[in-house]
Enzyme design. Structure first.
Site, PDB file in Angstrom:
ATOM      1  N   TYR A  49     -16.848   3.119   7.362  1.00 10.37           N
ATOM      2  CA  TYR A  49     -15.560   2.842   7.295  1.00 10.37           C
ATOM      3  C   TYR A  49     -14.780   3.563   8.683  1.00 10.37           C
ATOM      4  O   TYR A  49     -14.046   2.892   9.384  1.00 10.37           O
ATOM      5  CB  TYR A  49     -14.661   3.685   6.436  1.00 10.37           C
ATOM      6  CG  TYR A  49     -13.310   4.103   6.217  1.00 10.37           C
ATOM      7  CD1 TYR A  49     -12.454   3.130   6.048  1.00 10.37           C
ATOM      8  CD2 TYR A  49     -12.724   5.332   6.912  1.00 10.37           C
ATOM      9  CE1 TYR A  49     -11.110   3.137   6.292  1.00 10.37           C
ATOM     10  CE2 TYR A  49     -11.248   5.562   6.925  1.00 10.37           C
ATOM     11  CZ  TYR A  49     -10.665   4.259   6.582  1.00 10.37           C
ATOM     12  OH  TYR A  49      -9.130   4.533   6.544  1.00 10.37           O
ATOM     13  N   GLY A  54       0.864  -1.343   0.076  1.00 11.66           N
ATOM     14  CA  GLY A  54       0.237  -0.014   0.063  1.00 11.66           C
ATOM     15  C   GLY A  54       0.831   1.363   0.065  1.00 11.66           C
ATOM     16  O   GLY A  54       2.189   1.092   0.114  1.00 11.66           O
ATOM     17  N   THR A  89      -7.498   6.631  11.744  1.00 13.87           N
ATOM     18  CA  THR A  89      -8.065   7.799  10.889  1.00 13.87           C
ATOM     19  C   THR A  89      -8.612   8.855  11.489  1.00 13.87           C
ATOM     20  O   THR A  89      -9.382   8.733  12.587  1.00 13.87           O
ATOM     21  CB  THR A  89      -8.990   7.049   9.724  1.00 13.87           C
ATOM     22  OG1 THR A  89      -9.601   8.174   8.982  1.00 13.87           O
ATOM     23  CG2 THR A  89     -10.172   6.458  10.421  1.00 13.87           C
ATOM     24  N   ASP A  90      -8.877  10.106  10.802  1.00 11.90           N
ATOM     25  CA  ASP A  90      -9.909  11.246  11.379  1.00 11.90           C
ATOM     26  C   ASP A  90     -11.091  10.728  11.249  1.00 11.90           C
ATOM     27  O   ASP A  90     -11.904  11.455  11.859  1.00 11.90           O
ATOM     28  CB  ASP A  90      -9.545  12.527  10.501  1.00 11.90           C
ATOM     29  CG  ASP A  90      -9.624  11.882   9.023  1.00 11.90           C
ATOM     30  OD1 ASP A  90      -9.027  11.026   8.295  1.00 11.90           O
ATOM     31  OD2 ASP A  90     -10.438  12.815   8.294  1.00 11.90           O
ATOM     32  N   TYR A  99      -8.917  -2.033   5.097  1.00 11.39           N
ATOM     33  CA  TYR A  99      -9.838  -1.917   4.066  1.00 11.39           C
ATOM     34  C   TYR A  99     -10.202  -0.315   3.836  1.00 11.39           C
ATOM     35  O   TYR A  99     -10.680   0.259   4.816  1.00 11.39           O
ATOM     36  CB  TYR A  99     -11.203  -2.686   4.420  1.00 11.39           C
ATOM     37  CG  TYR A  99     -12.304  -2.622   3.349  1.00 11.39           C
ATOM     38  CD1 TYR A  99     -12.602  -3.688   2.552  1.00 11.39           C
ATOM     39  CD2 TYR A  99     -13.273  -1.440   3.362  1.00 11.39           C
ATOM     40  CE1 TYR A  99     -13.374  -3.564   1.617  1.00 11.39           C
ATOM     41  CE2 TYR A  99     -14.268  -1.630   2.250  1.00 11.39           C
ATOM     42  CZ  TYR A  99     -14.282  -2.386   1.454  1.00 11.39           C
ATOM     43  OH  TYR A  99     -15.166  -2.511   0.453  1.00 11.39           O
ATOM     44  N   LEU A 117      -5.611 -10.829   6.710  1.00 15.37           N
ATOM     45  CA  LEU A 117      -6.510  -9.941   7.913  1.00 15.37           C
ATOM     46  C   LEU A 117      -7.939 -10.150   7.855  1.00 15.37           C
ATOM     47  O   LEU A 117      -8.515  -9.947   8.850  1.00 15.37           O
ATOM     48  CB  LEU A 117      -6.372  -8.592   7.664  1.00 15.37           C
ATOM     49  CG  LEU A 117      -5.008  -7.809   8.244  1.00 15.37           C
ATOM     50  CD1 LEU A 117      -3.872  -8.431   7.745  1.00 15.37           C
ATOM     51  CD2 LEU A 117      -5.111  -6.236   8.439  1.00 15.37           C
ATOM     52  N   VAL A 162       1.408   3.644   2.206  1.00 15.85           N
ATOM     53  CA  VAL A 162       2.111   3.817   3.533  1.00 15.85           C
ATOM     54  C   VAL A 162       3.221   2.633   3.703  1.00 15.85           C
ATOM     55  O   VAL A 162       4.277   2.837   4.047  1.00 15.85           O
ATOM     56  CB  VAL A 162       1.236   3.875   4.722  1.00 15.85           C
ATOM     57  CG1 VAL A 162       2.056   4.000   6.087  1.00 15.85           C
ATOM     58  CG2 VAL A 162       0.480   5.336   4.596  1.00 15.85           C
TER      59      VAL A 162
END
Length: 295
Positions: A124, A10, A100-101, A60, A36, A12
């Site tokens: 998400y 990915g 995540t934000d 995801y 996963l 990152v």
């Protein structure tokens, strides 16, 4: 040191391969070794690897797709971090995980701090928040980095989308009522390596384990970021049809995405910078870095 890096393909993950390499042996298990979406297979794979650290950059990430694929999003984003944590606790490994934000609702008028209440607006965000909870419940030692608006010269992200559309169109509308800080995958990887080295070399205390916010400095709207991308790309010689002045603002409600997004995605990085002795660069620096890589 032996580091198991999940999600190495990915955005990152690709940068982590570079950033973690000086710390020791970086092992890159693929899905057949650490799936996963399969609790049992994931646990068996990690136990067999027996690493000193597990860095989980896999997720995801289809925000809109998650609205209709809730089960798989929750397996990968919600339950897998708990399995990783349990395996790490049993083997003595340290965990690095990313969130995540989107765990926040975005209704505050300031940057979110680590201790602020979470209230996701979409599936998400709900799945990522569950992953935070499951990791904390596992009893593992961990750093959890919440980040936002990740950009990279690789993969699917806002910068890549704007460049593609700017090469195809002469007018474009971009959301102007959502604020955040575009954060390069390289910055996330470099901060991770710095923090992990401190922790595992004994210079970092276990008292500092937990959640940190990790983004670039400053903030802007998607509309402002899009204009900056096009202006900068043109200055670097990219062949684009679209001029920055031809990008028009639009409200998120008019854009019509399947999943709601927070209007405020700003994250307060005070804890990160003070704990690890870092200063995160301005978000524009990350745009420059990615465009230079693509030039």
């Amino acid at each position: 040191m032996r580091i198991a890096l999940l999600g190495a393909s990915g955005q990152v993950g690709f940068e982590l391969r570079r950033a973690l390499a000086p710390l020791g042996e970086v092992v890159l298990p693929d899905r057949t070794e650490c799936d996963l979406s399969d609790r049992g297979a994931l646990r068996r794979g990690l136990m067999q690897l027996a690493p000193d650290a597990i860095v989980n950059a896999a997720a995801y990430t289809g925000v809109d797709d998650a609205e209709t694929h809730r089960e798989v999003a929750f397996r990968i984003n919600g339950e897998a971090p708990g399995v990783i944590g349990e395996a790490a606790r049993e083997t003595g490994a340290f965990v690095v995980h990313y969130s995540t934000d989107y765990v926040f609702s975005g209704d505050r008028d300031r940057a979110y701090r680590e201790e602020d209440p979470t209230s996701p607006l979409n599936v998400y965000g709900e799945s990522k928040r569950l992953g935070e909870v499951r990791l904390a419940e596992s009893g593992a030692a961990f750093y959890l980095f919440r980040t936002a608006w990740v950009i990279s010269p690789r993969g699917r992200n806002f910068l890549q989308t704007i460049l593609r559309l700017a090469a195809e169109r002469d007018r474009l509308q971009v959301v102007s009522d959502q604020l955040g800080a575009p954060t390069s995958a390289a910055l996330i990887a470099d901060v991770t390596a710095h923090a992990l080295h401190q922790r595992l070399s004994g210079r970092g205390s276990a008292e500092a384990d937990g959640i940190y916010h990790l983004t670039a400095s400053g903030s802007a709207s998607w509309f402002e970021v899009a204009r900056y991308i096009v202006e900068t790309a043109c200055g670097l010689g990219f062949d684009l049809r679209l001029a920055a002045e031809a990008i028009e603002p639009i409200r998120a409600a008019e854009y019509g995405q399947a999943a709601l997004r927070p209007s405020n995605s700003r994250l307060d990085t005070t804890r990160l910078t003070s704990q690890f002795g870092l200063t995160t660069p301005d978000w524009r620096d990350g745009i420059h870095w990615a465009l230079e890589q693509l030039r």
